[in-house]
Write an enzyme that holds these catalytic residues in place. Structure first.
Site, PDB file in Angstrom:
ATOM      1  CD  GLU A  90      36.590  32.034  43.293  1.00 60.41           C
ATOM      2  OE1 GLU A  90      36.727  31.016  42.601  1.00 60.41           O
ATOM      3  OE2 GLU A  90      36.007  32.062  44.392  1.00 60.41           O
ATOM      4  CG  HIS A 137      31.856  31.152  51.254  1.00 59.93           C
ATOM      5  ND1 HIS A 137      32.284  32.071  50.307  1.00 59.93           N
ATOM      6  CD2 HIS A 137      32.256  29.938  50.790  1.00 59.93           C
ATOM      7  CE1 HIS A 137      32.939  31.435  49.344  1.00 59.93           C
ATOM      8  NE2 HIS A 137      32.938  30.149  49.607  1.00 59.93           N
ATOM      9  CG  HIS A 162      32.862  32.484  41.541  1.00 62.99           C
ATOM     10  ND1 HIS A 162      32.190  33.287  42.433  1.00 62.99           N
ATOM     11  CD2 HIS A 162      33.068  31.307  42.168  1.00 62.99           C
ATOM     12  CE1 HIS A 162      32.008  32.619  43.560  1.00 62.99           C
ATOM     13  NE2 HIS A 162      32.526  31.420  43.426  1.00 62.99           N
ATOM     14  CD  GLU A 216      38.152  27.786  40.177  1.00 63.40           C
ATOM     15  OE1 GLU A 216      37.678  26.930  39.394  1.00 63.40           O
ATOM     16  OE2 GLU A 216      37.437  28.498  40.903  1.00 63.40           O
ATOM     17  CD  GLU A 229      31.635  27.718  40.117  1.00 70.87           C
ATOM     18  OE1 GLU A 229      32.239  28.720  39.687  1.00 70.87           O
ATOM     19  OE2 GLU A 229      31.844  27.210  41.230  1.00 70.87           O
ATOM     20  CG  ASP A 247      37.980  26.512  43.935  1.00 71.72           C
ATOM     21  OD1 ASP A 247      37.155  27.132  43.257  1.00 71.72           O
ATOM     22  OD2 ASP A 247      38.778  27.066  44.718  1.00 71.72           O
ATOM     23  NE  ARG A 290      35.994  27.933  52.571  1.00 71.29           N
ATOM     24  CZ  ARG A 290      35.757  27.828  51.263  1.00 71.29           C
ATOM     25  NH1 ARG A 290      36.619  28.356  50.394  1.00 71.29           N
ATOM     26  NH2 ARG A 290      34.673  27.229  50.811  1.00 71.29           N
ATOM     27  CG  ASP A 293      31.156  36.479  41.590  1.00 71.84           C
ATOM     28  OD1 ASP A 293      30.936  35.466  42.254  1.00 71.84           O
ATOM     29  OD2 ASP A 293      30.300  37.358  41.400  1.00 71.84           O
TER      30      ASP A 293
HETATM   31  C1  LIG Z   1      34.604  25.758  46.609  1.00 70.69           C
HETATM   32  C2  LIG Z   1      35.514  26.941  46.809  1.00 70.69           C
HETATM   33  O1  LIG Z   1      36.290  26.704  47.966  1.00 70.69           O
HETATM   34  C3  LIG Z   1      34.743  28.218  47.021  1.00 70.69           C
HETATM   35  O2  LIG Z   1      33.898  28.086  48.144  1.00 70.69           O
HETATM   36  C4  LIG Z   1      33.903  28.600  45.816  1.00 70.69           C
HETATM   37  O3  LIG Z   1      33.052  29.655  46.150  1.00 70.69           O
HETATM   38  C5  LIG Z   1      34.655  29.175  44.633  1.00 70.69           C
HETATM   39  O4  LIG Z   1      36.035  29.173  44.723  1.00 70.69           O
HETATM   40  C6  LIG Z   1      34.208  28.522  43.334  1.00 70.69           C
HETATM   41  O5  LIG Z   1      34.984  28.538  42.378  1.00 70.69           O
HETATM   42  O6  LIG Z   1      33.026  28.085  43.296  1.00 70.69           O
HETATM   43 MG   LIG Z   2      36.944  29.068  42.760  1.00 73.59          MG
END
Ligand SMILES: C[C@H](O)[C@H](O)[C@@H](O)[C@@H](O)C(=O)O
Ligand SMILES: [Mg+2]
Length: 392
Positions: free
Chosen positions: A268, A22, A318, A240, A338, A214, A48, A291
């Site tokens: 995650e 991020h 994740h 999600e 993913e 998401d 964010r 994750d």
């Molecule tokens: C896209 C989401 O806002 C997050 O940035 C991402 O990191 C996570 O939630 C995801 O599942 O990839």
């Molecule tokens: Mg996510």
């Protein structure tokens, strides 16, 4: 031949992408008015990063064996994480056999129980565990997936997370996950904007290409319920992280309320087998998304995945690049992986942890056959300047 012992552990920090993905520049889809639990405060609604999502930065953990072999791994933990490694946890590694992965994990977890259990401490434990697996693979000349029982399929298939699922379909991905842009604080107008976006993407992709949302912990049960039912009209495959991670009761109720056939997913930001036991036993999710760089590493994800398998739940970690790919390819209940589209416009495939890793594999036509390179098969990019804040 006796396996080497661990000679040294080192913790470095680095800014700009990497594991703290991020931590991007301006004009990136991943920081463009995405709904979050802070969006109730208008000043934190657009970005964010404005509320600090990228304050930590990447932690790089190196573990060196006494024959000079070095394993490494990454997580999101920055300088606080480096302190925990160097000033607290290094004592449980230095001098230990490189094969003592379970014993070391248990000591790391129990020695930090009084201030850890979740969050940044488990992120740090995850990075150490992953570095130990990287080291063990290098010493044994095997990829990490070979240490975990070997692949159950020839290649990985991926869905893409990003602002452009319509482009992702053309790149061969099996589905697209959109970041939700508007939460409850933006009322009916925000809900309409969310649905317009989903409808637009549904009209641009084929029926066989799934779409998911998401929600990054940003909703309440009522809003999530209404969003799920309205999204069903456009074939929403899953919703999600609709609620805060600790609201197990809300997730269980949401799962009872969503339209039949729609998945409720989360995980995650959950940690350890104990957190996932709660999610599974309370019926919170159809699919859990730990994750591996945050939940406790490979050692803990093996336990989480077995628990999920017994509950008939899928485990789709994740996005965490090679660290989850080597796991997913060895698990029957991890049918796909993913891929986070880290290009600023999500218009092309770039390595997820750019620019930090060399040899980081990416899906081609939405698929990936992992190389047989020992360990996780990646190298640190020497052009990325690492800083060791707590040298010993
Ligand atoms: C896209 C989401 O806002 C997050 O940035 C991402 O990191 C996570 O939630 C995801 O599942 O990839
Ligand atoms: Mg996510």
């Amino acid at each position: 031949m006796a396996m080497p012992r661990i000679r040294a552990v080192r913790a470095f920090v680095v800014r700009g992408g990497g594991a703290d993905y991020h931590d991007q520049g301006a004009e990136h889809w991943i920081d463009d008015h995405i709904a979050t639990p802070m969006a109730k405060y208008p000043e934190y609604r657009q970005s964010r990063q404005a509320f600090g999502l990228n304050v930590l930065g990447t932690l790089v953990v190196e573990v060196e064996a006494d024959d000079g072999t070095v394993g490494f791994a990454l997580t999101t933990a920055g300088e606080p994480g480096a302190y925990i490694v160097e000033r607290h946890l290094a004592r449980f590694l230095e001098g230990a056999p490189v094969t003592d992965i379970e014993r070391i994990w248990d000591q790391l977890y129990n020695a930090t129980l009084y201030y850890g259990r979740k969050g940044i401490v488990v992120n740090v434990i995850s990075a150490i565990d992953l570095a130990l697996y990287d080291l063990l693979g290098k010493l044994r000349g095997e990829p990490v997936y070979a240490l975990l029982g070997g692949p159950v399929r020839d290649e990985l298939v991926f869905y893409a997370t990003g602002a452009r699922p319509d482009l992702a379909e053309g790149m061969g991905f099996i589905g697209g996950k959109l970041p939700l842009h508007h939460g409850p604080a933006e009322g009916p107008a925000g809900m309409r904007a969310n649905l317009r976006e989903l409808q637009t993407m549904r009209e641009r992709v084929s029926d066989d290409f799934f779409l998911a949302w998401d929600c990054w912990m940003s909703l309440d049960l009522d809003y999530a319920t209404r969003l799920a039912h309205a999204g069903a009209e456009f074939g929403l495959r899953w919703i999600e992280e609709a609620l805060p991670p600790d609201d197990y009761w809300g997730y269980a109720e949401l799962r009872r309320r969503v339209p039949p056939g729609m998945w409720v997913t989360t995980g995650e930001h959950e940690s350890t087998r104990y957190g996932f036991r709660l999610l599974l036993e309370m019926g919170c999710a159809d699919l859990i998304q730990p994750d591996v760089n945050w939940c406790g590493g490979i050692t803990e994800l093996l336990k989480i995945s077995a628990l999920a398998d017994a509950h008939g739940a899928m485990v789709v970690p994740h996005g965490s690049s090679v660290y989850s790919y080597h796991f997913v390819v060895t698990r029957h209940n991890s049918p796909f992986a993913e891929f986070l589209m880290m290009h600023p416009q999500a218009s092309e495939v770039v390595p997820m942890f750019s620019p930090l890793l060399l040899d980081e594999p990416v899906p081609v036509n939405g698929r990936l056959k992992l190389p047989e390179t020992p360990g996780f098969g990646v190298r640190l990019n020497p052009e990325c300047e690492l800083h060791r804040p707590y040298p010993r």
